[in-house]
Design a protein around this motif. Sequence first.
Motif, PDB file in Angstrom:
ATOM      1  N   ALA A   1       4.834  -3.560 -10.637  1.00 34.31           N
ATOM      2  CA  ALA A   1       5.394  -4.702 -11.060  1.00 34.31           C
ATOM      3  C   ALA A   1       6.796  -4.701 -10.242  1.00 34.31           C
ATOM      4  N   VAL A   2       7.599  -3.738  -9.958  1.00 33.12           N
ATOM      5  CA  VAL A   2       8.677  -3.773  -9.259  1.00 33.12           C
ATOM      6  C   VAL A   2       8.459  -4.028  -7.899  1.00 33.12           C
ATOM      7  N   ALA A   3       7.319  -3.382  -7.277  1.00 37.89           N
ATOM      8  CA  ALA A   3       6.832  -3.589  -5.786  1.00 37.89           C
ATOM      9  C   ALA A   3       6.294  -5.142  -5.634  1.00 37.89           C
ATOM     10  N   LEU A   4       5.543  -5.567  -6.540  1.00 41.97           N
ATOM     11  CA  LEU A   4       5.067  -7.038  -6.665  1.00 41.97           C
ATOM     12  C   LEU A   4       6.182  -8.133  -6.770  1.00 41.97           C
TER      13      LEU A   4
ATOM     14  N   ARG B   1       0.814  -1.308  -0.054  1.00 45.20           N
ATOM     15  CA  ARG B   1       0.108   0.062   0.033  1.00 45.20           C
ATOM     16  C   ARG B   1       0.870   1.142  -0.125  1.00 45.20           C
ATOM     17  N   ALA B   2       1.932   1.213   0.892  1.00 45.50           N
ATOM     18  CA  ALA B   2       2.771   2.443   1.021  1.00 45.50           C
ATOM     19  C   ALA B   2       3.568   2.581  -0.205  1.00 45.50           C
ATOM     20  N   ALA B   3       4.001   1.345  -0.895  1.00 45.21           N
ATOM     21  CA  ALA B   3       4.607   1.495  -2.151  1.00 45.21           C
ATOM     22  C   ALA B   3       4.014   1.961  -3.591  1.00 45.21           C
ATOM     23  N   VAL B   4       2.898   1.432  -3.657  1.00 47.00           N
ATOM     24  CA  VAL B   4       1.932   1.980  -4.724  1.00 47.00           C
ATOM     25  C   VAL B   4       1.049   3.346  -4.517  1.00 47.00           C
TER      26      VAL B   4
END
Length: 594
Positions: A361-364, A294-297
Amino acid sequence: MPHPFLPRPLTRMAARHRSAVLTTAGITTVAITVAAQWPAWSTTPFAAALNVLVSLTFVLTGLLLLDEDALGSVSSAFILGGVLWTASWVATWEAGPSAVLSSFAYNHFWVCLGWGVLRYPSGRLHDTSERVLLGTAVAVIPVGNLVLIALSRPESFGYAPGVWWYGSAIDAGVFGIVVHTLDALSLVVVVAFGLAIARRYRQASALERRTLGPVSLGVLTAFTIAAVVNLFVYYPQGAEVDPVFIPIALALFAIPVAFAVAAVRRHLARARIAQLLSGLSTPPTPAAVREVLRAAVGDDGAELYLWIPERGFHVNADGLPAVPPAAGGTQLALPVHTTAGAPLAVLSAHSSLERDRDLVAVALNASAIALENARLHATVTAQLDAVRATRTRLVEAGLAERRRIERDLHDGAQQRLLALSARLGLAREQSTDQATVAALEGAREDLRAALAELRGLARGIHPPVLSESGLKAALENVTEALPVDVDLDVPDDRFDTTLETTAYYTVSEALANTVKHADASHVRVTVKMLGGQFLIQVTDDGKGGATISDGGGIAGLGDRVRALGGEFTLSSPERCGTRLTASIPWSSDARGGW
């Protein structure tokens, strides 16, 4: 997404040799822009230098965006925009076709800029209204400019009479009407473009707004100033750069700078994702990974659904079975796979994140390993919980069976033996034969001994006083006959049967061991509620040195306590007494009367 105009190998080569490409393009752009407005350097050097800076930043930013997903068309618009801005200033030469070329480039620059901004960040126009807006802008600005040139002479726009011009003048009144109509339509286009940008900003994700904010401000400022300037000065003209173009250049300069800052922010966002993931607890939990995502995206409403292959369904981050929402509308379903490519999870987020797919995609991908560990931990925890639940049920079943046996002995065998004792007593009274009387009396004594042993056995299986009067009364019965001083700190309250029975046998076994082995003179028994735990503690002042032997009574009590999810410890240093402690999870639901 590959670049729409450049072959993929060329795009890859540009990305691989980025420094060389940027250096070559920068030097070339500066040289051409300096040459395009050479006559202006002696009269308006600051404005000329500012134009060089605008062209340079547009071209370099466009090249930087070449390898960004979905931004191929935006990079083309920026590179072409830089070239067109350079060509706009050939009017300073005041010779040949410079005036026509300048006016053509200047008008097409604004359409190219609007085209690029409207295509950010998805690489395409969103709907029919934006296509209509872009088509109208083309008709009003470059096409309208071509019409004006055809209906005028160069003097009408402030150019020298000797430049090449393909138009011829018409009636001044008609020409004025055409000019005012195009000016009004230009203002309408600017307002419509502003509304489109505002709508884009409202629909953007948190990640997008970091770029769209300064870009939108710069574009709208430049468009507005250009539209107002157009009412007085139509195009670049003469050997000097008119000062009214300086604020336009400054506003335009902010646009590629905003995109460059956005590229840096995207890089920092990737680093932030890695930092957030590195701060996860060990082992990570699905809820913790969800908060990191959540914080990343930048989407506080994002939800994570973990796939449990052993059960064949998803669970949410809180461990409850749940079905991921279908993609569509305002929802976006993003699959996450293991390092082996197997389904791992689904991230449900706002559909606007589709336009930041690379960062998502990077976060996932970065969270995949943490999610695998979280799923493994959740699976093992669930299995342990199942084992604990099974052990608890076995303990409760054993206790229930003890109570049943005790009741059967009390209501069945004991009553029959009492009845038999009464019948033997009646037979003795009626008998006159001394031998028979002696035999009956002996049988009655044996029967009394059997009854005493049976009552002791029944109490050992489950003391009736525990069920009837509670834990404190049962422990008082245990301690009355002990040859050691026992201090009972036990509440009068009633508790769940399992808790009371476990406490009773734990204390009884500990006291029995104290009497047999500890040589103690005083024992303290404490039973209390402490926070969310049911605490049992037996402390003596004996010689210590006690250990838990396999198969012993203390070991069995420890197994029973741990089966209920509790903890069992024994502290018995030499010559310092012994302390046995059992702690069982307790809640208000476990408390109740009989």
